[in-house]
Design a protein around this motif. Structure first.
Motif, PDB file in Angstrom:
ATOM      1  N   VAL A   1       0.829  -1.211   0.000  1.00 56.55           N
ATOM      2  CA  VAL A   1       0.000   0.000   0.000  1.00 56.55           C
ATOM      3  C   VAL A   1       0.861   1.257   0.000  1.00 56.55           C
ATOM      4  CG1 VAL A   1      -1.663   1.303   1.391  1.00 56.55           C
ATOM      5  CG2 VAL A   1      -1.986  -1.122   1.015  1.00 56.55           C
ATOM      6  N   THR A   2       2.012   1.234   0.644  1.00 52.12           N
ATOM      7  CA  THR A   2       2.850   2.434   0.705  1.00 52.12           C
ATOM      8  C   THR A   2       3.800   2.553  -0.480  1.00 52.12           C
ATOM      9  OG1 THR A   2       4.451   1.271   2.109  1.00 52.12           O
ATOM     10  CG2 THR A   2       2.754   2.600   3.211  1.00 52.12           C
ATOM     11  N   SER A   3       3.756   1.610  -1.409  1.00 47.90           N
ATOM     12  CA  SER A   3       4.601   1.739  -2.595  1.00 47.90           C
ATOM     13  C   SER A   3       4.081   2.889  -3.456  1.00 47.90           C
ATOM     14  CB  SER A   3       4.617   0.427  -3.392  1.00 47.90           C
ATOM     15  OG  SER A   3       3.371   0.221  -4.004  1.00 47.90           O
ATOM     16  N   GLY A   4       4.913   3.451  -4.274  1.00 52.39           N
ATOM     17  CA  GLY A   4       4.575   4.622  -5.064  1.00 52.39           C
ATOM     18  C   GLY A   4       3.378   4.442  -5.974  1.00 52.39           C
ATOM     19  N   GLN A   5       3.368   3.390  -6.764  1.00 50.64           N
ATOM     20  CA  GLN A   5       2.308   3.178  -7.742  1.00 50.64           C
ATOM     21  C   GLN A   5       0.963   2.933  -7.063  1.00 50.64           C
ATOM     22  OE1 GLN A   5       3.085   0.023 -10.465  1.00 50.64           O
ATOM     23  NE2 GLN A   5       1.262   0.387 -11.675  1.00 50.64           N
ATOM     24  N   VAL A   6       0.935   2.107  -6.052  1.00 49.14           N
ATOM     25  CA  VAL A   6      -0.317   1.815  -5.356  1.00 49.14           C
ATOM     26  C   VAL A   6      -0.803   3.056  -4.617  1.00 49.14           C
ATOM     27  CG1 VAL A   6      -1.384   0.410  -3.545  1.00 49.14           C
ATOM     28  CG2 VAL A   6       0.206  -0.643  -5.158  1.00 49.14           C
ATOM     29  N   GLY A   7       0.122   3.798  -4.021  1.00 49.05           N
ATOM     30  CA  GLY A   7      -0.253   5.034  -3.328  1.00 49.05           C
ATOM     31  C   GLY A   7      -0.899   6.035  -4.268  1.00 49.05           C
ATOM     32  N   ALA A   8      -0.349   6.164  -5.466  1.00 46.61           N
ATOM     33  CA  ALA A   8      -0.919   7.081  -6.445  1.00 46.61           C
ATOM     34  C   ALA A   8      -2.306   6.630  -6.885  1.00 46.61           C
ATOM     35  CB  ALA A   8       0.007   7.184  -7.656  1.00 46.61           C
ATOM     36  N   GLU A   9      -2.482   5.338  -7.091  1.00 44.84           N
ATOM     37  CA  GLU A   9      -3.795   4.810  -7.471  1.00 44.84           C
ATOM     38  C   GLU A   9      -4.823   5.040  -6.361  1.00 44.84           C
ATOM     39  OE1 GLU A   9      -4.954   3.530 -10.320  1.00 44.84           O
ATOM     40  OE2 GLU A   9      -3.032   3.934 -11.250  1.00 44.84           O
TER      41      GLU A   9
ATOM     42  N   GLN B   1      -4.741   7.334  -4.058  1.00 44.62           N
ATOM     43  CA  GLN B   1      -5.011   8.771  -3.977  1.00 44.62           C
ATOM     44  C   GLN B   1      -5.981   9.185  -5.086  1.00 44.62           C
ATOM     45  OE1 GLN B   1      -1.506  11.191  -3.999  1.00 44.62           O
ATOM     46  NE2 GLN B   1      -2.637  13.086  -3.681  1.00 44.62           N
ATOM     47  N   GLY B   2      -5.818   8.628  -6.264  1.00 44.93           N
ATOM     48  CA  GLY B   2      -6.739   8.926  -7.363  1.00 44.93           C
ATOM     49  C   GLY B   2      -8.152   8.457  -7.067  1.00 44.93           C
ATOM     50  N   ILE B   3      -8.275   7.293  -6.477  1.00 47.68           N
ATOM     51  CA  ILE B   3      -9.597   6.772  -6.119  1.00 47.68           C
ATOM     52  C   ILE B   3     -10.267   7.678  -5.095  1.00 47.68           C
ATOM     53  CG2 ILE B   3     -10.783   4.874  -4.930  1.00 47.68           C
ATOM     54  CD1 ILE B   3      -8.703   2.994  -6.265  1.00 47.68           C
ATOM     55  N   VAL B   4      -9.508   8.092  -4.091  1.00 50.18           N
ATOM     56  CA  VAL B   4     -10.072   8.971  -3.055  1.00 50.18           C
ATOM     57  C   VAL B   4     -10.469  10.317  -3.649  1.00 50.18           C
ATOM     58  CG1 VAL B   4      -9.529  10.223  -0.926  1.00 50.18           C
ATOM     59  CG2 VAL B   4      -8.880   7.824  -1.165  1.00 50.18           C
ATOM     60  N   GLU B   5      -9.634  10.864  -4.512  1.00 50.82           N
ATOM     61  CA  GLU B   5      -9.953  12.157  -5.131  1.00 50.82           C
ATOM     62  C   GLU B   5     -11.207  12.058  -5.983  1.00 50.82           C
ATOM     63  OE1 GLU B   5      -6.435  13.353  -7.203  1.00 50.82           O
ATOM     64  OE2 GLU B   5      -5.396  13.952  -5.363  1.00 50.82           O
ATOM     65  N   ARG B   6     -11.350  10.977  -6.755  1.00 52.32           N
ATOM     66  CA  ARG B   6     -12.555  10.791  -7.566  1.00 52.32           C
ATOM     67  C   ARG B   6     -13.789  10.622  -6.690  1.00 52.32           C
ATOM     68  NH1 ARG B   6      -9.036   7.619 -10.756  1.00 52.32           N
ATOM     69  NH2 ARG B   6      -9.834   5.723  -9.761  1.00 52.32           N
ATOM     70  N   ALA B   7     -13.633   9.937  -5.584  1.00 50.99           N
ATOM     71  CA  ALA B   7     -14.765   9.728  -4.686  1.00 50.99           C
ATOM     72  C   ALA B   7     -15.197  11.048  -4.041  1.00 50.99           C
ATOM     73  CB  ALA B   7     -14.415   8.710  -3.604  1.00 50.99           C
ATOM     74  N   LEU B   8     -14.231  11.896  -3.694  1.00 48.73           N
ATOM     75  CA  LEU B   8     -14.558  13.181  -3.072  1.00 48.73           C
ATOM     76  C   LEU B   8     -15.153  14.169  -4.070  1.00 48.73           C
ATOM     77  CD1 LEU B   8     -11.508  13.650  -0.689  1.00 48.73           C
ATOM     78  CD2 LEU B   8     -13.845  12.987  -0.078  1.00 48.73           C
ATOM     79  N   ASP B   9     -14.791  14.031  -5.361  1.00 49.47           N
ATOM     80  CA  ASP B   9     -15.315  14.922  -6.385  1.00 49.47           C
ATOM     81  C   ASP B   9     -16.672  14.472  -6.929  1.00 49.47           C
ATOM     82  OD1 ASP B   9     -13.156  16.580  -6.195  1.00 49.47           O
ATOM     83  OD2 ASP B   9     -12.049  15.614  -7.834  1.00 49.47           O
ATOM     84  N   ALA B  10     -17.128  13.287  -6.565  1.00 53.08           N
ATOM     85  CA  ALA B  10     -18.372  12.738  -7.084  1.00 53.08           C
ATOM     86  C   ALA B  10     -19.569  13.539  -6.570  1.00 53.08           C
ATOM     87  CB  ALA B  10     -18.529  11.281  -6.691  1.00 53.08           C
ATOM     88  N   ARG B  11     -20.553  13.696  -7.441  1.00 51.27           N
ATOM     89  CA  ARG B  11     -21.777  14.409  -7.049  1.00 51.27           C
ATOM     90  C   ARG B  11     -22.789  13.398  -6.521  1.00 51.27           C
ATOM     91  NH1 ARG B  11     -22.816  19.627 -10.403  1.00 51.27           N
ATOM     92  NH2 ARG B  11     -20.683  20.122 -10.960  1.00 51.27           N
TER      93      ARG B  11
END
Length: 65
Positions: free
Chosen positions: A44-52, A54-64
């Motif tokens: 989970v703390t590896s770079g690629q998984v961390g970026a993925e 973070q992207g999931i969380v950002e998309r979830a927070l931006d969802a209407r």
């Protein structure tokens, strides 16, 4: 010695023999759980998984809603 007392004594002796085995099984379970947690933490703390993630969380927070 009556049959009831003999059965009780034999049951207590059998429980004593199994007590150490149960404790060792719990110890091995804890060691396995900690090892799995360490591997999961590293993934989970590896770079690629961390970026993925973070992207999931950002998309979830931006969802209407």
């Amino acid at each position: 010695m009556s049959n009831a007392v003999r059965t009780l004594v034999c049951g207590i002796r059998a429980a004593r023999r199994d007590a150490g085995m149960v404790t060792s099984e719990y110890a091995m379970g804890i060691v396995a759980a900690v090892a799995f947690a360490v591997v999961l933490y590293k993934v989970v703390t590896s770079g690629q998984v961390g970026a993925e993630l973070q992207g999931i969380v950002e998309r979830a927070l931006d969802a209407r809603m």
